[in-house]
Design a protein around this motif. Structure first.
Motif, mmCIF file in Angstrom:
data_model
loop_
_atom_site.group_PDB
_atom_site.id
_atom_site.type_symbol
_atom_site.label_atom_id
_atom_site.label_comp_id
_atom_site.label_asym_id
_atom_site.label_seq_id
_atom_site.Cartn_x
_atom_site.Cartn_y
_atom_site.Cartn_z
ATOM 1 N N LEU A 10 0.829 -1.203 0.000
ATOM 2 C CA LEU A 10 0.000 0.000 0.000
ATOM 3 C C LEU A 10 0.868 1.260 0.000
ATOM 4 O O LEU A 10 0.607 2.216 -0.756
ATOM 5 C CB LEU A 10 -0.921 -0.007 1.225
ATOM 6 N N TYR A 13 2.531 1.698 -3.444
ATOM 7 C CA TYR A 13 1.574 2.202 -4.438
ATOM 8 C C TYR A 13 1.312 3.697 -4.231
ATOM 9 O O TYR A 13 1.134 4.445 -5.196
ATOM 10 C CB TYR A 13 0.250 1.439 -4.344
ATOM 11 N N LEU A 14 1.270 4.113 -2.964
ATOM 12 C CA LEU A 14 1.048 5.527 -2.672
ATOM 13 C C LEU A 14 2.203 6.373 -3.207
ATOM 14 O O LEU A 14 1.984 7.432 -3.821
ATOM 15 C CB LEU A 14 0.905 5.716 -1.157
ATOM 16 N N ALA A 17 1.965 6.460 -6.998
ATOM 17 C CA ALA A 17 0.941 7.400 -7.462
ATOM 18 C C ALA A 17 1.447 8.835 -7.367
ATOM 19 O O ALA A 17 1.179 9.661 -8.255
ATOM 20 C CB ALA A 17 -0.330 7.234 -6.623
ATOM 21 N N THR A 39 5.790 0.838 -8.421
ATOM 22 C CA THR A 39 4.641 -0.026 -8.699
ATOM 23 C C THR A 39 5.064 -1.484 -8.771
ATOM 24 O O THR A 39 4.388 -2.373 -8.230
ATOM 25 C CB THR A 39 3.970 0.380 -10.027
ATOM 26 N N HIS A 46 2.590 -7.192 -2.775
ATOM 27 C CA HIS A 46 1.159 -7.482 -2.880
ATOM 28 C C HIS A 46 0.939 -8.966 -3.152
ATOM 29 O O HIS A 46 0.121 -9.629 -2.496
ATOM 30 C CB HIS A 46 0.581 -6.639 -4.013
ATOM 31 N N ALA A 73 -7.239 -5.149 -6.571
ATOM 32 C CA ALA A 73 -6.184 -4.138 -6.566
ATOM 33 C C ALA A 73 -4.930 -4.654 -7.257
ATOM 34 O O ALA A 73 -4.264 -3.914 -7.998
ATOM 35 C CB ALA A 73 -5.865 -3.721 -5.127
ATOM 36 N N LEU A 97 -3.795 4.115 -10.823
ATOM 37 C CA LEU A 97 -3.188 3.937 -9.499
ATOM 38 C C LEU A 97 -4.111 4.366 -8.357
ATOM 39 O O LEU A 97 -4.166 3.686 -7.319
ATOM 40 C CB LEU A 97 -1.852 4.679 -9.425
ATOM 41 N N PRO A 98 -4.872 5.463 -8.494
ATOM 42 C CA PRO A 98 -5.853 5.764 -7.439
ATOM 43 C C PRO A 98 -6.896 4.660 -7.271
ATOM 44 O O PRO A 98 -7.356 4.411 -6.145
ATOM 45 C CB PRO A 98 -6.499 7.070 -7.925
ATOM 46 N N LEU A 101 -5.355 2.121 -5.062
ATOM 47 C CA LEU A 101 -5.360 2.570 -3.668
ATOM 48 C C LEU A 101 -6.759 2.492 -3.054
ATOM 49 O O LEU A 101 -6.921 2.083 -1.900
ATOM 50 C CB LEU A 101 -4.835 4.007 -3.585
ATOM 51 N N MET A 104 -7.475 -1.120 -2.271
ATOM 52 C CA MET A 104 -6.704 -1.551 -1.098
ATOM 53 C C MET A 104 -7.302 -0.982 0.193
ATOM 54 O O MET A 104 -7.467 -1.698 1.191
ATOM 55 C CB MET A 104 -5.253 -1.091 -1.244
ATOM 56 N N LEU A 105 -7.622 0.309 0.167
ATOM 57 C CA LEU A 105 -8.205 0.939 1.357
ATOM 58 C C LEU A 105 -9.590 0.372 1.654
ATOM 59 O O LEU A 105 -9.978 0.238 2.820
ATOM 60 C CB LEU A 105 -8.275 2.451 1.150
#
Length: 267
Positions: A10, A13-14, A17, A39, A46, A73, A97-98, A101, A104-105
């Protein structure tokens, strides 16, 4: 159960992004390469999380909503990496990418479902994997359709602001859209076929009236009609995009309908 590998992915990925957004704003290839590196690292952690979860639970980790969002994701992240390398389009990461996220969230606020005995079947692996890959393809296709509509509207208005100038051309978006839809319909056909065969073998009765089965078949018919119309009539652009959006709404209902309408599916 979420692990350190999940949160590491996570975080990666943040960062990816963030770098991709900077690359889009500054149009800098070096920042874009950094986004791809982060990524790729995120995908490795992941995948490790999914493998460890599967080994711990003794089943392919797609037995509940939390696991399904984590897997979705991953497929989105892999799709972004493939498309970014294949087409070198910085703008794709601004949107894909968002979504990674968000998925994932979303899994953080979802509960893991208990494993049902009926899921201990090899057909479960094929059924769920094919369907989630299809969902990813359709989700990407919907994104390309929306970008097509926005780009076309901007061109017809005879203005092209900086944001739109950095989006893919209409021809590229149309090509990406077509490839996504075709891939999605092939994958969903395989997923539905394996699921129907599995249900016929394992369920005593009633699978034909299960809300999620009916919704999935309706979604499949919409996308089948879309790809067939495109092939037979040569339709492009706006009309195809509108149909794709209808299919996307149906896909969302399919994904969440088990929680809304009950049935044998747990997610």
């Amino acid at each position: 159960m979420l692990s350190i590998t999940f949160f590491t992915a996570l975080a990666l990925y943040l960062v990816a992004a963030f770098y991709n957004c900077l690359a889009f704003i500054k149009h800098a290839n070096s920042l874009f390469r950094a986004a791809l590196i982060f990524t790729s690292a995120g995908i490795c952690f992941h995948a490790a999380h999914i493998i460890m979860t599967g080994m711990k639970r003794g089943i392919f980790p797609l037995s509940g909503r939390q696991e399904s969002l984590v897997f979705l994701a991953l497929t989105l992240a892999v799709s972004f990496l493939f498309l970014a390398i294949r087409y070198r389009l910085i703008s794709l990461g601004v949107f894909l990418l968002p979504l990674v996220l968000i998925s994932m969230l979303g899994s953080l606020i979802s509960q893991s479902s208990p494993v049902q005995d009926i899921l201990n079947s090899r057909l479960f692996y094929f059924h769920t994997t094919f369907l989630f890959l299809a969902y990813t393809a359709f989700l990407a296709g919907t994104l390309f359709a929306v970008l097509y509509l926005l780009q076309e509207k901007e061109l017809k208005a005879k203005r092209l602001r900086a944001f739109y100038r950095r989006l893919p051309s209409l021809d590229i978006l149309d090509q990406l859209f077509a490839n996504s839809m075709l891939s999605g319909i092939v994958l969903m056909t395989a997923g539905l076929a394996s699921g129907i065969y599995w249900a016929h073998r394992e369920w005593d009765q009633g699978w034909q009236s299960d809300p999620k089965v009916i919704s999935a078949i309706c979604t499949w018919l919409i996308y089948l009609a879309l790809t067939s119309i495109r092939t037979l009539t040569g339709w492009r652009g706006k009309r195809m995009a509108v149909i794709a959006l209808a299919g996307f709404v149906s896909m969302l209902l399919t994904f969440w309908i088990a929680a809304l309408a009950g049935g044998r599916h747990v997610f």
